[in-house]
Design a protein around this motif. Structure first.
Motif, PDB file in Angstrom:
ATOM      1  N   GLU A 138      34.339  41.771  49.738  1.00 36.70           N
ATOM      2  CA  GLU A 138      34.607  43.211  49.587  1.00 36.70           C
ATOM      3  C   GLU A 138      35.293  43.473  48.251  1.00 36.70           C
ATOM      4  N   TRP A 139      36.299  42.678  47.972  1.00 42.26           N
ATOM      5  CA  TRP A 139      37.045  42.853  46.733  1.00 42.26           C
ATOM      6  C   TRP A 139      36.126  42.630  45.527  1.00 42.26           C
ATOM      7  N   LEU A 140      35.311  41.595  45.600  1.00 41.75           N
ATOM      8  CA  LEU A 140      34.411  41.300  44.477  1.00 41.75           C
ATOM      9  C   LEU A 140      33.399  42.427  44.291  1.00 41.75           C
ATOM     10  N   ARG A 141      32.906  42.963  45.394  1.00 38.69           N
ATOM     11  CA  ARG A 141      31.981  44.098  45.253  1.00 38.69           C
ATOM     12  C   ARG A 141      32.680  45.279  44.596  1.00 38.69           C
ATOM     13  N   LYS A 142      33.935  45.513  44.993  1.00 41.86           N
ATOM     14  CA  LYS A 142      34.682  46.605  44.338  1.00 41.86           C
ATOM     15  C   LYS A 142      34.840  46.343  42.839  1.00 41.86           C
ATOM     16  N   ILE A 143      35.145  45.118  42.501  1.00 40.19           N
ATOM     17  CA  ILE A 143      35.316  44.770  41.086  1.00 40.19           C
ATOM     18  C   ILE A 143      34.001  44.988  40.337  1.00 40.19           C
ATOM     19  N   ALA A 144      32.899  44.585  40.970  1.00 42.47           N
ATOM     20  CA  ALA A 144      31.589  44.787  40.337  1.00 42.47           C
ATOM     21  C   ALA A 144      31.323  46.275  40.127  1.00 42.47           C
ATOM     22  N   ASP A 145      31.696  47.044  41.123  1.00 40.67           N
ATOM     23  CA  ASP A 145      31.493  48.483  41.034  1.00 40.67           C
ATOM     24  C   ASP A 145      32.401  49.108  39.972  1.00 40.67           C
ATOM     25  N   ILE A 146      33.629  48.647  39.920  1.00 40.65           N
ATOM     26  CA  ILE A 146      34.568  49.140  38.897  1.00 40.65           C
ATOM     27  C   ILE A 146      34.027  48.849  37.503  1.00 40.65           C
ATOM     28  N   ALA A 147      33.544  47.631  37.319  1.00 41.00           N
ATOM     29  CA  ALA A 147      32.991  47.265  36.010  1.00 41.00           C
ATOM     30  C   ALA A 147      31.873  48.235  35.645  1.00 41.00           C
ATOM     31  N   LYS A 148      30.986  48.456  36.574  1.00 41.28           N
ATOM     32  CA  LYS A 148      29.836  49.320  36.308  1.00 41.28           C
ATOM     33  C   LYS A 148      30.276  50.739  35.973  1.00 41.28           C
ATOM     34  N   ARG A 149      31.164  51.283  36.787  1.00 36.87           N
ATOM     35  CA  ARG A 149      31.594  52.665  36.561  1.00 36.87           C
ATOM     36  C   ARG A 149      32.344  52.844  35.251  1.00 36.87           C
ATOM     37  N   HIS A 150      33.017  51.806  34.798  1.00 34.50           N
ATOM     38  CA  HIS A 150      33.809  51.947  33.574  1.00 34.50           C
ATOM     39  C   HIS A 150      33.107  51.357  32.352  1.00 34.50           C
ATOM     40  N   GLY A 151      31.815  51.075  32.498  1.00 31.82           N
ATOM     41  CA  GLY A 151      31.052  50.633  31.326  1.00 31.82           C
ATOM     42  C   GLY A 151      31.347  49.218  30.875  1.00 31.82           C
ATOM     43  N   ALA A 152      31.905  48.411  31.736  1.00 27.63           N
ATOM     44  CA  ALA A 152      32.211  47.017  31.392  1.00 27.63           C
ATOM     45  C   ALA A 152      31.186  46.092  32.021  1.00 27.63           C
ATOM     46  N   LEU A 153      31.022  44.928  31.439  1.00 28.54           N
ATOM     47  CA  LEU A 153      30.131  43.928  32.018  1.00 28.54           C
ATOM     48  C   LEU A 153      30.921  43.025  32.957  1.00 28.54           C
ATOM     49  N   LEU A 154      30.282  42.651  34.042  1.00 31.29           N
ATOM     50  CA  LEU A 154      30.926  41.737  34.981  1.00 31.29           C
ATOM     51  C   LEU A 154      30.503  40.306  34.659  1.00 31.29           C
ATOM     52  N   ILE A 155      31.476  39.500  34.304  1.00 29.20           N
ATOM     53  CA  ILE A 155      31.219  38.075  34.032  1.00 29.20           C
ATOM     54  C   ILE A 155      31.795  37.258  35.178  1.00 29.20           C
ATOM     55  N   VAL A 156      30.953  36.513  35.876  1.00 28.85           N
ATOM     56  CA  VAL A 156      31.473  35.571  36.861  1.00 28.85           C
ATOM     57  C   VAL A 156      31.527  34.192  36.211  1.00 28.85           C
TER      58      VAL A 156
END
Lengths: 434, 434, 434, 434
Positions: free
Chosen positions: C229-247
């Motif tokens: 859940e937390w990771l999905r939120k982080i992914a969503d936050i990245a997307k909404r704020h124009g950042a790339l998600l790097i795992v």
């Protein structure tokens, strides 16, 4: 009583601004008049308009415009060929200021600070403060807070939260971490504890800080007032983690919150304090950085500046300290008037379900959006009241009346504000009803 | 004529400085007197001592202390409750200043600059200049020069060469490269060509610069005067490599070199110019950043500051521009006097095999070591002449007399200097002969 | 079964290490033996000692040491003069790797990634990832997390939380903010929401990020496993704020958590993924940065490196992918064994009131202090079990057994661990009782 | 003898690269073949083409491809289940390497260095070197040189001169100054003296450096070879100014210039040396940072990395040191062959008025433009010769033949180069004549 400008009057040519002044100007946009004279709480434009000043030069004119005692002291000094510019030489005016500052401010409060005359702007004082903290601790990171405002030069700008201001830097703003201010995550979350946990964790990625830089009330950031409990915790955190506590008292100091320093009687003593804005009392450029004597580890001239000896400001500052701070009467009156302001704003806010913010004579109402706040302050201006917004979204209408305002005028100004808020809300309802 | 302090006189208590003023103070150490009044070229201490001022607030008092015309204009303004502090609002005083600056300075020189009122210190003006250059170009590197001095706030300090000042930062000073100034490697090496080669080389490691920041004469750095040829090359290099040329005219401007701007009639026009020091004419804090209109890409309020509307300074600056710069007479006289100074210093220097430095009324003698220079200026001070050193090793005795000084007093001051240099050299010979 | 070294045996001369190897070495201190051979789950020292390996090269040897299929593929390749070093040239080995990676890994998971062969260490892959994110977004800030570990080169080190590692930089580590990981402030505080609030606030001082860099399980940081859940939120936050998600899947990837990528079936797809450690399958240096094709905006050679074509590693990686990942059998078995491990560790932990951490075959027990954890792992080592600690205070005993271990040996190793924890606690009670 | 690929042959599908490999790939563009096997000086493509390798993996394959002695040592080691990956544990392979490195390299040269096993890429070794220099000196600035190349991770990239590589960082590259290399301003200007003057000047703006980082021959930067005199001056400057001298011997070391280290017999000893590329002898990832024992001030694990114990590389490196460096024969032969190369290149260059560059077996010809150099190397490739360009504008055709090449093959390769240069010049004349 208030006499706003006659828009129908003949307006003189203002093209010089279009032609020559940088578009960086801002206040002149919302208040498109040309001002000439000012005294006490009043500003006058060149069309015969008279405005009640609830902005006070962003708290630079706590004693009003051209206070007669300060004005006379300055006139006498200039007439007698008193030194205007003295680099950092000893001068009569500086000695008098230091003597008075010691007697009237430091001694009664049992504060033992060294006084550093920085370049005469707030940002210079902040730069000196963080330089000193870094020098003394040998560390580089400064912890500042969300919504904090500390100045526009590169070191101070890095400590400022506002993204639009930060974007102006053109280079990354480094060596500063912005932590959540008191109440930032709502009343349930103690942000001081969050900070403490990260500083105590050797794997948090938050480096050991040179300083924690805090405003007790965030003037530009939305009139957020930190609680004494939170500030004491922050002071304690700084101490335990080997950081210096810097209180930036540039906007909240010089009486704005009801005492000379905004942190008085809160149970902690900052290591470093910055002052500017109302320090000269008459709006003249003047800034100081104060610190514990043990921290006075500068080399001679290690931080300097051409205008650090603005003797005109020393003269008016000395007069202001002597007149307003030799007894408790003024501070008592400010606190009393702050309570009036609090009560009145609470009533206005309650009518619309708004929240109030701030402390002492540094208060505002969150009207929900920057657009609405801008409409309200524009309507106030048309009605002869100079008032501005604050906050991350400019959503706070802030009242920064001169501290010397009499109760009747304070009330008259608040009447205008009350009416214009009511009008704005009525317009909103009307729009919503369409 | 000159009346140095009587050391035998009763010296008042100065313990307030020991007790309260930060040890960062510097000038007060070499000139341990307390000054009170000043007019024209004279400063007076509180023991009846009178000093001829060959420092002029480091070129902040080009028109002398408390010039009667400026003084009267300010007295009138204050007496009439003219606005002292105006944020960036339109005021009568600002309009008058802009009008006069346009008419008296810009138009006759065919310069089309926008005027930005920054915080009223030189370092604030420099910070605004480099911010703007970075913003407009989208680049981060600023090229500054060896021995350059541009201020103490973090952005300007990074552009400053002095290691002792730089060390005060407590963090690395980044985004600036310091390149060799004109003549730095001796007369044989054209440092402009060295710079050009590295900028043209995609593998030099020198990133594409946002700006080249240069003083035409390095005031603090040792009165090194760049040749017009070199400056034209630098201007050309900036243009070819997409960088903006910023002339920091804070110390050399306002007439010090014999024209209002130090770069006049050199065959190039800077993109950005900073002014401060003598701008207000009376030593009041005032600074400007000027730039081509196409560069005026600020957002409203993107760079601001509480004291950017120091109206007292506008008033005295307007009076000074009107009085000194409406005709060519003053500049002609400064140039003539500068030639006198040059000739006289050359003679003094030749006697001891020293070299002279500088341009216009901004000149000095390299006496070979900071120790000797310090001994000379101390002896001058004891004889009633205020004079200071400059340069990487403080080895330059610099003459920054008020531009308004009459020839006789200039000569009298130089007589003292000549004598004290001769004494110092005699002492050296005596020591060497022992 | 396990055969620890005989301390009484003749120990060969190890002075070469004292004389020549830098004191920066670390693992050799806690395991002061010299190892020679290794196969499967076993390591052998030069004294005849045999050790069960619960460290697996910090998850670099997920398939055990010298797996026969990988080993044979490499022997055949070398014997046939297969290219060892190929810069970034096309080679048979690279083509085979890419084909297999596409068929076995990407296609079945419907992942469309471009593959970048960086220098063959994890830190190089992370540097490439954050460079690319900064290049593509035009932003500079990377958001990393408390207790994150991403490498030792300057760009990756700035993303690493550990203060001791950070201190080695010798320069400030800039352009990265370290935010609280999932659960950092306890189960009540949703740290994703805290981050979201600050990113949404234009006055928070947290600049717009180029990327959010996250490990799904923090291997070095204490085996903290983020919830889906937390990771999905982080992914969503990245997307909404124009950042790339790097795992950063360097430690948790390649099957360690029970699937090839640690983020599979969590409902989000990273923009960029880093892989290294077990990628080659045999412990050979190999690292990759994967990203969405739209992000592949590199110029040719813009990021390069001598060893980015380590063809031996391509060969073993291809063999490993083919053998272990062509069907679901291996992953199913790892998940089943991970559940065994979880159950067993929970039992051990419960006996002493400890907590467990982690996910899949990447789990540990928080034994309360680094001192105790060190004593336990030392005792395990003496009993022939190689096992290490993790976490901010080294307080987590971590089990990183080879994924291919059979259940009996896993159980045998855990028996040792259980006993040594019990002994350590008994010692503590004894000490406390004294 | 040489057997270039038959373009008419059936070309297998290469779409996997288009589909999956990042566009960052570079060498594969100029050499669009797929290679499979390689031995000695030869590389073979999958179409039956055979190429003479004058690139040697950018000096990573000084002993040629798959040298039989190294290859056999590795095969034996793997077959016997020798440890492949050992973190930083003591292993038989590491002990053998250290013993041999001490006996064969350090002792005969009277060098007393500690050996740090960094992550196995050159950039990791450079990062470790500059970290250590900053840690030991407490300073932050590193002085690197124009056209220097030191790696792609953020710390090493800041030391690299190439603008295209630097631009990939996405953040400003700080804490490094790039000074002119030997001969940068032509033969008349001693750039060491320029550097010395600036470091000696407390007002130059060049901060006190932690280290001076230099290549004795700049491999990527255009085969510029510094003179021993200049390098001795740089070593002396470093010493006098309290900086450490780091020689980056990653490309020029391991025999490329005719001795194991490129700085041998030059009269100075670096404080720190980095090695990588040909260190393993077979192209396997391996890198070292060497330093004086007094500098070994790391804390355990302060700089680490997963693959710092690449035991396969230890095995081949040990074999290479033993085989090639136990006597002077190999080095003598390299020097002799380097003289042949020098003589031959000089002749080719003279024919067209070109200049040669470099030292030992690391030499090239400046053919005037990158376009021409690219055309020449492309024509060589079509003729079966792998050869590349170098320099700020890719204008140098560089010969990096394996050191073990026999004279006849060296000559055969140079014949191709000679012809292709002649052809290119003829084409140019033809174009010019049109």
């Amino acid at each position: 009583m208030i006499n706003a400008p006659k828009p129908s009057g003949s307006i003189p040519d203002r093209s010089i601004y279009e032609r020559r002044e940088s578009v960086v100007r801002s206040y002149a946009r919302a208040m498109p008049r040309q001002f000439g004279k000012a005294e006490g709480v009043w500003m006058h434009d060149d069309q015969g308009g008279r405005y009640l000043d609830f902005l006070s030069g962003c708290s630079t004119l706590n004693y009003g415009h051209n206070h007669p005692i300060l004005k006379q002291a300055l006139l006498d000094y200039i007439a007698a060929d008193g030194i205007a510019h003295g680099l950092d030489l000893h001068t009569d005016a500086k000695a008098a200021f230091l003597d008075t500052f010691e007697d009237v401010i430091l001694k009664p409060r049992a504060l033992d600070y060294r006084v550093m005359f920085t370049g005469p702007t707030g940002t210079n004082a902040v730069e000196a403060a963080i330089k000193l903290a870094r020098k003394v601790t040998g560390r580089e990171l400064v912890i500042a807070f969300t919504n904090g405002f500390h100045g526009m030069t590169l070191g101070a700008l890095a400590c400022t939260g506002n993204a639009a201001k930060r974007g102006g830097a053109g280079v990354p703003l480094a060596h500063v971490a912005h932590e959540p201010y008191d109440g930032y995550f709502g009343p349930e979350v103690d942000t001081a504890e969050l900070l403490d946990q990260r500083l105590a964790d050797p794997s948090s990625g938050l480096d050991a800080p040179a300083a924690i830089l805090v405003e007790t009330v965030q003037g530009e950031g939305g009139l957020n007032a930190a609680s004494p409990e939170w500030l004491r915790k922050i002071a304690d955190i700084a101490k335990r983690h080997g950081a210096l506590l810097i209180v930036d008292d540039i906007q909240a100091g010089c009486g704005r919150t009801g005492s000379f320093f905004s942190f008085e009687e809160m149970g902690f003593t900052p290591d470093i304090v910055t002052l500017a804005k109302s320090l000269s009392g008459m709006g003249l450029p003047f800034a100081l950085t104060l610190f514990r004597p043990e921290l006075d580890q500068w080399s001679p001239g290690e931080h300097n500046g051409t205008f650090r000896g603005n003797n005109h400001a020393f003269v008016t500052a000395t007069a202001a300290l002597g007149h307003f701070w030799s007894s408790d009467a003024f501070a008592d009156d400010v606190r009393r008037r702050g309570a009036l302001l609090e009560e009145r704003l609470a009533r206005i806010a309650a009518e619309h379900g708004f929240e109030t913010r701030g402390r002492g004579m540094m208060r505002g109402i969150n009207v929900g959006s920057g657009e609405r706040a801008g409409a309200i302050t524009a309507a106030c201006f048309d009605a002869g009241l100079i008032i501005e917004t604050s906050g991350a979204h400019d959503e706070i209408v802030k009242v920064l009346a001169p501290l010397v305002i009499d109760d009747a005028l304070l009330s008259a100004g608040l009447d205008i504000l009350e009416t214009k808020i009511r009008d704005a809300m009525a317009d909103d309802y009307a729009v919503a009803a369409e």
